[in-house]
Scaffold this active site. Structure first.
Site, mmCIF file in Angstrom:
data_model
loop_
_atom_site.group_PDB
_atom_site.id
_atom_site.type_symbol
_atom_site.label_atom_id
_atom_site.label_comp_id
_atom_site.label_asym_id
_atom_site.label_seq_id
_atom_site.Cartn_x
_atom_site.Cartn_y
_atom_site.Cartn_z
ATOM 1 N N LYS A 130 4.856 33.607 -9.688
ATOM 2 C CA LYS A 130 4.520 32.572 -8.708
ATOM 3 C C LYS A 130 3.202 31.958 -9.120
ATOM 4 O O LYS A 130 2.372 32.624 -9.746
ATOM 5 C CB LYS A 130 4.386 33.171 -7.304
ATOM 6 C CG LYS A 130 4.550 32.151 -6.200
ATOM 7 C CD LYS A 130 5.989 31.830 -5.933
ATOM 8 C CE LYS A 130 6.140 30.677 -4.964
ATOM 9 N NZ LYS A 130 7.542 30.488 -4.568
ATOM 10 N N ASP A 170 7.654 24.484 -4.804
ATOM 11 C CA ASP A 170 7.546 25.314 -3.598
ATOM 12 C C ASP A 170 6.809 24.441 -2.579
ATOM 13 O O ASP A 170 6.835 23.201 -2.714
ATOM 14 C CB ASP A 170 6.789 26.624 -3.912
ATOM 15 C CG ASP A 170 6.860 27.640 -2.771
ATOM 16 O OD1 ASP A 170 7.924 28.216 -2.554
ATOM 17 O OD2 ASP A 170 5.851 27.840 -2.066
HETATM 18 P P1 NDP Z 1 7.783 21.910 1.710
HETATM 19 O O1 NDP Z 1 6.389 21.696 1.293
HETATM 20 O O2 NDP Z 1 8.828 20.962 1.302
HETATM 21 O O3 NDP Z 1 7.851 22.067 3.298
HETATM 22 C C1 NDP Z 1 7.120 23.025 3.963
HETATM 23 C C2 NDP Z 1 7.283 22.823 5.440
HETATM 24 O O4 NDP Z 1 6.685 23.923 6.117
HETATM 25 C C3 NDP Z 1 6.588 21.577 5.948
HETATM 26 O O5 NDP Z 1 7.278 21.077 7.047
HETATM 27 C C4 NDP Z 1 5.221 22.129 6.345
HETATM 28 O O6 NDP Z 1 4.558 21.370 7.315
HETATM 29 C C5 NDP Z 1 5.606 23.459 6.918
HETATM 30 N N1 NDP Z 1 4.472 24.382 6.815
HETATM 31 C C6 NDP Z 1 3.762 24.682 5.708
HETATM 32 N N2 NDP Z 1 2.769 25.529 5.999
HETATM 33 C C7 NDP Z 1 2.877 25.757 7.322
HETATM 34 C C8 NDP Z 1 2.144 26.541 8.228
HETATM 35 N N3 NDP Z 1 1.091 27.273 7.814
HETATM 36 N N4 NDP Z 1 2.536 26.560 9.530
HETATM 37 C C9 NDP Z 1 3.609 25.821 9.945
HETATM 38 N N5 NDP Z 1 4.331 25.047 9.131
HETATM 39 C C10 NDP Z 1 3.971 25.017 7.840
HETATM 40 O O7 NDP Z 1 8.141 23.411 1.205
HETATM 41 P P2 NDP Z 1 9.582 24.063 1.000
HETATM 42 O O8 NDP Z 1 10.529 23.541 2.021
HETATM 43 O O9 NDP Z 1 9.900 23.967 -0.430
HETATM 44 O O10 NDP Z 1 9.263 25.603 1.293
HETATM 45 C C11 NDP Z 1 9.368 26.156 2.611
HETATM 46 C C12 NDP Z 1 9.499 27.674 2.493
HETATM 47 O O11 NDP Z 1 10.671 28.007 1.712
HETATM 48 C C13 NDP Z 1 8.340 28.384 1.788
HETATM 49 O O12 NDP Z 1 8.179 29.671 2.353
HETATM 50 C C14 NDP Z 1 8.838 28.520 0.359
HETATM 51 O O13 NDP Z 1 8.184 29.563 -0.344
HETATM 52 C C15 NDP Z 1 10.299 28.839 0.618
HETATM 53 N N6 NDP Z 1 11.206 28.597 -0.487
HETATM 54 C C16 NDP Z 1 11.303 27.369 -1.082
HETATM 55 C C17 NDP Z 1 12.213 27.154 -2.096
HETATM 56 C C18 NDP Z 1 12.445 25.810 -2.689
HETATM 57 O O14 NDP Z 1 13.404 25.674 -3.469
HETATM 58 N N7 NDP Z 1 11.658 24.795 -2.377
HETATM 59 C C19 NDP Z 1 13.023 28.248 -2.641
HETATM 60 C C20 NDP Z 1 12.900 29.487 -1.894
HETATM 61 C C21 NDP Z 1 12.003 29.641 -0.889
HETATM 62 P P3 NDP Z 1 3.234 20.504 6.927
HETATM 63 O O15 NDP Z 1 3.779 19.239 6.372
HETATM 64 O O16 NDP Z 1 2.518 20.349 8.211
HETATM 65 O O17 NDP Z 1 2.447 21.304 5.915
#
Ligand code: NDP
Length: 451
Positions: A130, A170
């Protein structure tokens, strides 16, 4: 659990905490895995004697570096970059890059540790890693994001490559950032290879990679629901997050006949009692991916929806909950509300979104519950498929990729059933996923000797 395993876990965790002070997320992730796999260590003493778990919690390599960049006004900023190369026993390191102010060594190590087992579950040959930075992309111009990505890659490129370490996206790293990172990698190394995944379709990306994590979450949830004769049809679904994973989990749930009533970001959530439809989904994609706006704007656009600032969506009555935002977003209070409101299934899209206390409540009430390392593995699995397509210089159709994604999620579900079914028939997906992933990585490490 036997007295042996209790004692072993206590001693192991005391040592881990002393060696890695303050790394609370990393402690949490190790504790969960250790609790699941300690009975295996007791059953297979050669793994215990080989200190396999002690080796697994020590990253093979950690790289921490300075990332200087200049904003549009000419001011200089210094961020910190990370790459944790945790375990390469079953393949080249593989894992996403996260840009978020909360990124630190603990978060990177927890994610790399989880990734090792997740990648093992996919059945593909990928080790665990990571990376990321405490850079906050929110409010930055495209030019600023590009300069940051170029500076980040200028150092990272020394440590990655198609046969050594293949990063992906991510939180905070989507198609735009992967493009800038790839461009700089290609320029510095003078090679066009599959060293990053999540690339644009025109330059090596796999069809369905953007959708894969969210779609895979729903394919996995379908299998979980089927164990109780249930499906998405007619169910109410609560989704947290509004990013890549949340968007496509929501879209797939909707297309499978469910009513998706919430989305969120770090400022609050929207509740739409009418549920998402294709037109609203297209609006969310435009809002989040192009305009880079906030989820509260959804409530301004659709008056039947209400915005709840500063809150999380777990109090909304639902049948299925899909936490898809970030770690530790679903706590004990949220879990209690879900149980009280009759939720039957919690399938994680994010990594470690549910706190240990909340998991205990959810599993105690015998809800279907799966950890992200099983249910969100469709993303990295499709990244693995992108690597294969890059290596053979071919491009598969969406149907071909989707069929493989389905197969992989089914295989992961079967592994969870095999290793996680308890005496009363309850499937403990945490135990199943951890045990299956651990045994595969441990076996490979044993085969390769003390390295
Ligand atoms: P994005 O950046 O596309 O979206 C993240 C979302 O989560 C946004 O809506 C963001 O809101 C919100 N968020 C982030 N931090 C916080 C917080 N501290 N409290 C509340 N909301 C929060 O990321 P992904 O969708 O890619 O990733 C989301 C999750 O999925 C993560 O845990 C990631 O590790 C996991 N994941 C992702 C994969 C992928 O293919 N992308 C694969 C496997 C797992 P805001 O805009 O306000 O920051």
């Amino acid at each position: 659990m036997s007295r042996f395993t209790d004692k072993y876990i206590a001693a192991f965790m005391a040592d881990l905490l002393a060696r890695n002070p303050g790394e609370t997320e990393f402690h949490q992730a190790v504790s969960e895995v250790l609790t699941s796999v300690a009975p295996c260590l007791e059953a297979y003493p050669h793994l215990l004697d080989s200190k396999i778990m002690e080796r697994m919690v020590e990253p093979e390599r950690v790289i921490i570096f300075r990332v200087p960049w200049m904003d549009d006004a000419g001011e200089i900023h210094i961020n910190r970059g990370f790459r944790v190369q945790m375990n390469s026993a079953i393949g080249p390191y593989k894992g996403g890059i996260r840009f978020h102010p909360s990124v630190n060594l603990s978060v990177m190590k927890f994610l790399a540790f989880e990734q090792t087992f997740k990648n093992a579950l996919t059945t593909l040959p990928m080790g665990g890693a990571k990376g990321g930075s405490d850079f906050n992309p929110r409010g930055k111009s495209d030019a600023e994001v590009m300069r940051f990505c170029q500076s980040f890659m200028t150092e990272l490129q020394r440590h990655i490559g198609q046969d050594t370490d293949v990063p992906a996206g991510d939180i905070g790293v989507g198609g735009r950032e992967i493009g800038y990172l790839f461009g700089q990698y290609k320029r510095l190394r003078d090679e066009f290879t599959g060293t990053l995944t999540g690339k644009g379709f025109a330059w090596g990306g796999s069809l369905l990679r953007p959708e894969a994590t969210g779609f895979g979450v729903c394919y996995f949830a379908q299998q979980m629901l089927a164990t109780r004769g249930e499906s998405f049809e007619g169910k109410t679904v609560v989704v947290s997050g509004a990013g890549n994973v949340a968007q496509f989990a929501a879209a797939k749930a909707m297309r499978l006949g469910a009513k998706v009533v919430t989305l969120s970001d770090s400022d609050g959530f929207v509740f739409d009692p009418d549920g998402l439809d294709e037109e609203k989904f297209a609006y969310v994609q435009q809002l989040k991916n192009v305009a880079r706006g906030r989820i509260k704007e959804y409530a301004a656009k659709y008056p039947t929806a209400k915005y709840y600032p500063g809150e999380r969506p777990w109090g909304i009555k639902c049948d299925i909950a899909l936490p898809c935002a970030t770690q530790n977003e679903l706590d004990a209070e949220g879990a209690r509300k879900l149980v009280e409101n009759g939720c039957i299934c919690v399938t994680e899209g994010a990594n470690m979104p549910t706190t240990p206390e909340a998991i205990a409540i959810i599993q105690g009430a015998k809800l279907l519950y799966s950890p992200g390392k099983a249910s969100n593995a469709g993303g990295v699995a499709t990244s693995g498929l992108e690597m294969t397509q890059n290596s053979i210089r071919q491009k598969w159709t969406s149907e071909e990729v989707d069929a493989q994604l389905h197969r992989i999620m089914t295989d992961i579900h079967e592994a969870c059933i095999k290793y996680g079914t308890e005496e009363d028939g309850y499937v403990n997906y945490v135990k199943g996923a951890n045990t299956a992933g651990f045994l595969k990585v441990a076996g490979a490490m044993m085969d390769q000797g003390l390295v």
